[in-house]
Design a protein around this motif. Sequence first.
Motif, PDB file in Angstrom:
ATOM      1  N   TRP A  29      47.177  62.954 -46.560  1.00  0.00           N
ATOM      2  CA  TRP A  29      47.676  64.087 -47.338  1.00  0.00           C
ATOM      3  C   TRP A  29      49.077  64.478 -46.908  1.00  0.00           C
ATOM      4  O   TRP A  29      49.542  64.080 -45.845  1.00  0.00           O
ATOM      5  N   SER A  64      48.631  63.543 -41.659  1.00  0.00           N
ATOM      6  CA  SER A  64      49.540  64.249 -42.563  1.00  0.00           C
ATOM      7  C   SER A  64      50.976  63.817 -42.316  1.00  0.00           C
ATOM      8  O   SER A  64      51.411  63.719 -41.168  1.00  0.00           O
ATOM      9  N   TYR A  73      40.598  72.751 -46.526  1.00  0.00           N
ATOM     10  CA  TYR A  73      40.912  71.375 -46.931  1.00  0.00           C
ATOM     11  C   TYR A  73      40.019  70.351 -46.233  1.00  0.00           C
ATOM     12  O   TYR A  73      40.247  69.144 -46.361  1.00  0.00           O
ATOM     13  N   PHE A  97      46.694  59.531 -51.823  1.00  0.00           N
ATOM     14  CA  PHE A  97      46.192  60.438 -50.792  1.00  0.00           C
ATOM     15  C   PHE A  97      44.802  60.974 -51.116  1.00  0.00           C
ATOM     16  O   PHE A  97      44.353  60.932 -52.254  1.00  0.00           O
ATOM     17  N   ASP A 152      42.042  62.548 -40.600  1.00  0.00           N
ATOM     18  CA  ASP A 152      43.184  62.851 -41.455  1.00  0.00           C
ATOM     19  C   ASP A 152      44.510  62.620 -40.748  1.00  0.00           C
ATOM     20  O   ASP A 152      44.649  62.858 -39.545  1.00  0.00           O
TER      21      ASP A 152
END
Length: 502
Positions: free
Chosen positions: A246, A198, A190, A271, A196
């Motif tokens: 995400w 989450s 990913y 996202f 990032d």
Amino acid sequence: MSTNTLAHLLNPASSSDDSIIIPDGPTLSYAQYSDEIERIAGLLAGAGVKPGRPVSIVLVNNLEFMVLFLAVARAGAIAAPLNSAYTVDEFKFFMEDADSQLAIVPPGTHLGRDAADQLGIPVLDASLDGSKVVLSNSGGNITKSADAQAPSPDDVALFLHTSGTTSRPKGVPLTHANLMKSISNIKNHYELTPEDTSIIVMPLFHVHGLMGASLSTLNSGGSLVIPERFSASSFWGLQKDNNATWYSAVPTIHQILLMRADDDNAPHESFRFIRSCSSALAPAVFERLEARFGAPVLEAYGMTEASHQMSSSPMPPGKRIPGTVGQATGVEVAIMDMAATGQLQKTGDIGEIVIKGENVMHGYNNNPEANAEAFVDGWFRTGDQGFLDAEGYLSLTGRIKELINRGGEKISPLEIDGILLKHPAVAEAVCFAVPDEKYGEVVHAAVVLNGDTDQEGIRAYCREQMADFKVPDVVYIADALPRTATGKIQRRHMVTAFAEGK
């Protein structure tokens, strides 16, 4: 100390970066989180926790869990997280089967505490004081510290049980090397980076939430937003406030977010990607997700015995093919003949999905019969039926033991579910086998509606979409479908829930 263990999981770009964000609670930098793991590992060692033996962790999604999980692993012991909503008998089974040396529970009355007491297992309470985890017992707070023994890659780090969809749950020991390989596979696939963030919506006691979303993000240097439980009403606020990139969830949660999207003013661009796993995502839901939330939807395929992920849809610009679970991700995937003789099938032929890889467990705990059945020529039998196309995309056609045998015709429940979910008035659906005197088994289905229709309307729709022998004999209209704590539907429970006594 080997770097291929959970003791070296954290990989921040800067130690000052955020690691754990608790809504309406503390935020820990990577430096603070690392220090807290080391401190608690020392306290566990000082409290007599022995390397190589399981510690049952009975906590909800919170900072205490995230610290205790890695601290247990850092101390050389085995983390054995359990669903905090279990009954006393369930706790007793899982604790006894794991041979737990210690149970860690929240303060106050708890069935996990009762179960441990009945089994004579010592108990520690875990609570939070600001951003610090406090461990205590009847004698007060634990303050004695000792040097924690560093784990090695071949040591067992995590002890879980299969979900028991077709049989009694089996113990699954996973080593540090198993977990680190899976985490690496997920992170690399990913393209996770320190940029990032989450949102964790799945339970941390299960590999989906733990491996698929949490540990992979920490290994990339990213941030985790961890609410205590999933709440659709607060989800988009968390996404906006934390610039989340995400999330990973079961189809149930995706469907809830879709049903509420307009009422919750969900954004049309959201996202970097949305991940779906642990249950089949119907193509109709896949398409609605991408259209409404403006993000690529990547369906993954995982199981406990493989430390979670085995395949996934590729990241853009790779093709996302609805109805498939993508291509192998750092794991060998093949299709074996249904007799499990070791004969591998040709492209396009249906058979049992088998896997090989460094993330795959070495065997079930104290279960030689299950191990003899599970491994053939070095391949692990998943118990799932499916096929591979010429580009290596894997399609699942169902759990082998859940296929419906109607008078000799084998019917895939996933196929029927997918067609039912294409009906504009059907929000959720599950079909299942019901014993029948004439055919042996027949197809029944249960649906949750979001529009105007009835049983006959749904059956008429099915007759237009599938062969007559696949059309459900009975369609139950339900307010909700029974699910496990991780959002899975266990078809074997549907007969009891809907068909018996009807």
